[in-house]
Motif scaffolding. Structure first.
Motif, PDB file in Angstrom:
ATOM      1  N   TYR A  65       0.805  -1.223   0.000  1.00  0.00           N
ATOM      2  CA  TYR A  65       0.000   0.000   0.000  1.00  0.00           C
ATOM      3  C   TYR A  65       0.838   1.273   0.000  1.00  0.00           C
ATOM      4  CZ  TYR A  65      -3.800  -3.284   0.968  1.00  0.00           C
ATOM      5  OH  TYR A  65      -4.694  -4.330   0.911  1.00  0.00           O
ATOM      6  N   PRO A  66       1.849   1.400   0.867  1.00  0.00           N
ATOM      7  CA  PRO A  66       2.660   2.627   0.779  1.00  0.00           C
ATOM      8  C   PRO A  66       3.457   2.716  -0.518  1.00  0.00           C
ATOM      9  CG  PRO A  66       3.549   1.139   2.452  1.00  0.00           C
ATOM     10  CD  PRO A  66       2.212   0.600   2.066  1.00  0.00           C
ATOM     11  N   LEU A  67       3.841   1.569  -1.091  1.00  0.00           N
ATOM     12  CA  LEU A  67       4.518   1.597  -2.377  1.00  0.00           C
ATOM     13  C   LEU A  67       3.622   2.208  -3.453  1.00  0.00           C
ATOM     14  CD1 LEU A  67       6.485  -1.767  -2.774  1.00  0.00           C
ATOM     15  CD2 LEU A  67       7.392   0.526  -3.177  1.00  0.00           C
ATOM     16  N   ARG A  68       2.377   1.765  -3.476  1.00  0.00           N
ATOM     17  CA  ARG A  68       1.439   2.308  -4.458  1.00  0.00           C
ATOM     18  C   ARG A  68       1.213   3.799  -4.233  1.00  0.00           C
ATOM     19  NH1 ARG A  68      -3.308  -2.339  -4.486  1.00  0.00           N
ATOM     20  NH2 ARG A  68      -2.381  -3.708  -6.069  1.00  0.00           N
ATOM     21  N   GLY A  69       1.010   4.170  -2.968  1.00  0.00           N
ATOM     22  CA  GLY A  69       0.787   5.574  -2.667  1.00  0.00           C
ATOM     23  C   GLY A  69       1.972   6.438  -3.030  1.00  0.00           C
ATOM     24  N   LEU A  70       3.160   5.952  -2.719  1.00  0.00           N
ATOM     25  CA  LEU A  70       4.375   6.697  -3.028  1.00  0.00           C
ATOM     26  C   LEU A  70       4.498   6.920  -4.534  1.00  0.00           C
ATOM     27  CD1 LEU A  70       7.107   7.959  -2.283  1.00  0.00           C
ATOM     28  CD2 LEU A  70       8.084   5.633  -2.353  1.00  0.00           C
ATOM     29  N   GLY A  71       4.282   5.877  -5.313  1.00  0.00           N
ATOM     30  CA  GLY A  71       4.374   6.012  -6.755  1.00  0.00           C
ATOM     31  C   GLY A  71       3.402   7.032  -7.290  1.00  0.00           C
ATOM     32  N   SER A  72       2.180   7.008  -6.769  1.00  0.00           N
ATOM     33  CA  SER A  72       1.166   7.959  -7.217  1.00  0.00           C
ATOM     34  C   SER A  72       1.543   9.387  -6.847  1.00  0.00           C
ATOM     35  CB  SER A  72      -0.187   7.595  -6.595  1.00  0.00           C
ATOM     36  OG  SER A  72      -1.176   8.540  -6.928  1.00  0.00           O
ATOM     37  N   ALA A  73       2.038   9.576  -5.627  1.00  0.00           N
ATOM     38  CA  ALA A  73       2.411  10.921  -5.184  1.00  0.00           C
ATOM     39  C   ALA A  73       3.564  11.471  -6.021  1.00  0.00           C
ATOM     40  CB  ALA A  73       2.786  10.908  -3.703  1.00  0.00           C
ATOM     41  N   LEU A  74       4.539  10.629  -6.318  1.00  0.00           N
ATOM     42  CA  LEU A  74       5.686  11.083  -7.104  1.00  0.00           C
ATOM     43  C   LEU A  74       5.262  11.490  -8.513  1.00  0.00           C
ATOM     44  CD1 LEU A  74       8.389   8.472  -6.022  1.00  0.00           C
ATOM     45  CD2 LEU A  74       8.267  10.884  -5.372  1.00  0.00           C
ATOM     46  N   VAL A  75       4.371  10.712  -9.115  1.00  0.00           N
ATOM     47  CA  VAL A  75       3.878  11.069 -10.447  1.00  0.00           C
ATOM     48  C   VAL A  75       3.128  12.397 -10.406  1.00  0.00           C
ATOM     49  CG1 VAL A  75       2.260  10.412 -12.274  1.00  0.00           C
ATOM     50  CG2 VAL A  75       3.836   8.717 -11.325  1.00  0.00           C
ATOM     51  N   GLU A  76       2.313  12.586  -9.365  1.00  0.00           N
ATOM     52  CA  GLU A  76       1.567  13.832  -9.244  1.00  0.00           C
ATOM     53  C   GLU A  76       2.487  15.031  -9.041  1.00  0.00           C
ATOM     54  OE1 GLU A  76      -1.922  13.769  -6.660  1.00  0.00           O
ATOM     55  OE2 GLU A  76      -1.944  11.588  -6.872  1.00  0.00           O
ATOM     56  N   MET A  77       3.654  14.791  -8.481  1.00  0.00           N
ATOM     57  CA  MET A  77       4.627  15.868  -8.331  1.00  0.00           C
ATOM     58  C   MET A  77       5.455  16.051  -9.591  1.00  0.00           C
ATOM     59  SD  MET A  77       5.975  15.799  -4.370  1.00  0.00           S
ATOM     60  CE  MET A  77       6.201  14.030  -4.186  1.00  0.00           C
TER      61      MET A  77
END
Length: 217
Positions: free
Chosen positions: A164-176
């Motif tokens: 779950y944190p891996l998925r969230g991290l990937g999404s946040a990085l893309v959004e940045m």
């Protein structure tokens, strides 16, 4: 027995049956003046069932009762900390962001004092990361996703706690707008997703007697 059945059935998607089992257990416990801790455990399990069914108001009511009872009888315990964290997650789902952050930070403080570096701490960090992510606070989200991930990779690798944190991290990085995110994290995500699928096939496809759902573990 009804409590254990109520714990197992949500893992199998049988939410209505789980609710019925737990409500029957609650009625029996209240009628027989059972140990108050048993009643609190049933409230916690009902909170999980309602949360899994996306009935967040009902879930919050159960977690509120569990937290109130815990403050009275089990202050400064991991059980209480985890129930506060569960309440914070539900508050976040309801859009009660200030309340959710207060709950999650209180839980995190207790977990760091009582069980530093535990998966419980990782779960609260993940809850805070998701909360920040929802509000567009992406740098905070990245920080907390990474902190949650670091613990999960150490104490619970190849599990949903890492996924779950891996998925969230990937999404946040893309959004940045950081390209495709962290390439190493992206590669790790594929590995963990496959591992979690193997785990589900091996463990969840068979009936579970005591899965730990709602057990404040």
């Amino acid at each position: 027995a009804a409590i254990n059945v109520g714990i197992a059935k949500p893992e199998l998607g049988r939410y209505r049956e789980a609710e019925q089992d737990l409500l029957e257990a609650l009625a029996a416990a209240e009628k027989n003046a059972a140990d108050p801790n048993v009643v609190t455990q049933i409230h916690t399990n009902l909170g999980f069932v309602y949360g899994l069914r996306k009935e967040h108001r009902a879930a919050l009511a159960m977690f509120d009762r569990a937290v109130a009872a815990g403050r009275e009888r089990q202050p400064r315990t991991i059980k209480l900390a985890n129930r506060i964290a569960n309440r914070g997650s539900i508050q976040s789902e309801l859009g009660l962001y200030p309340e959710a952050e207060e709950s999650l930070r209180e839980a995190l403080q207790l977990q760091r004092e009582l069980a530093p570096g535990s998966i419980d701490e990782a779960r609260s960090l993940h809850g805070l990361a998701r909360l920040a992510h929802r509000q567009g606070r992406l740098q905070e989200a990245e920080r907390d996703y990474r902190a949650s991930l670091a613990i999960a990779m150490r104490v619970a690798p190849d599990t949903p706690f890492e996924l779950y944190p891996l998925r969230g991290l990937g999404s946040a990085l893309v959004e940045m707008e950081r390209g495709d995110g962290d390439e190493r994290a992206h590669q790790r995500l594929h590995h963990v997703e496959a591992a979690v699928v193997r785990h589900v096939i091996a463990n969840v496809m068979e009936p579970l007697v005591d899965s730990g759902l709602g057990a404040d573990a």
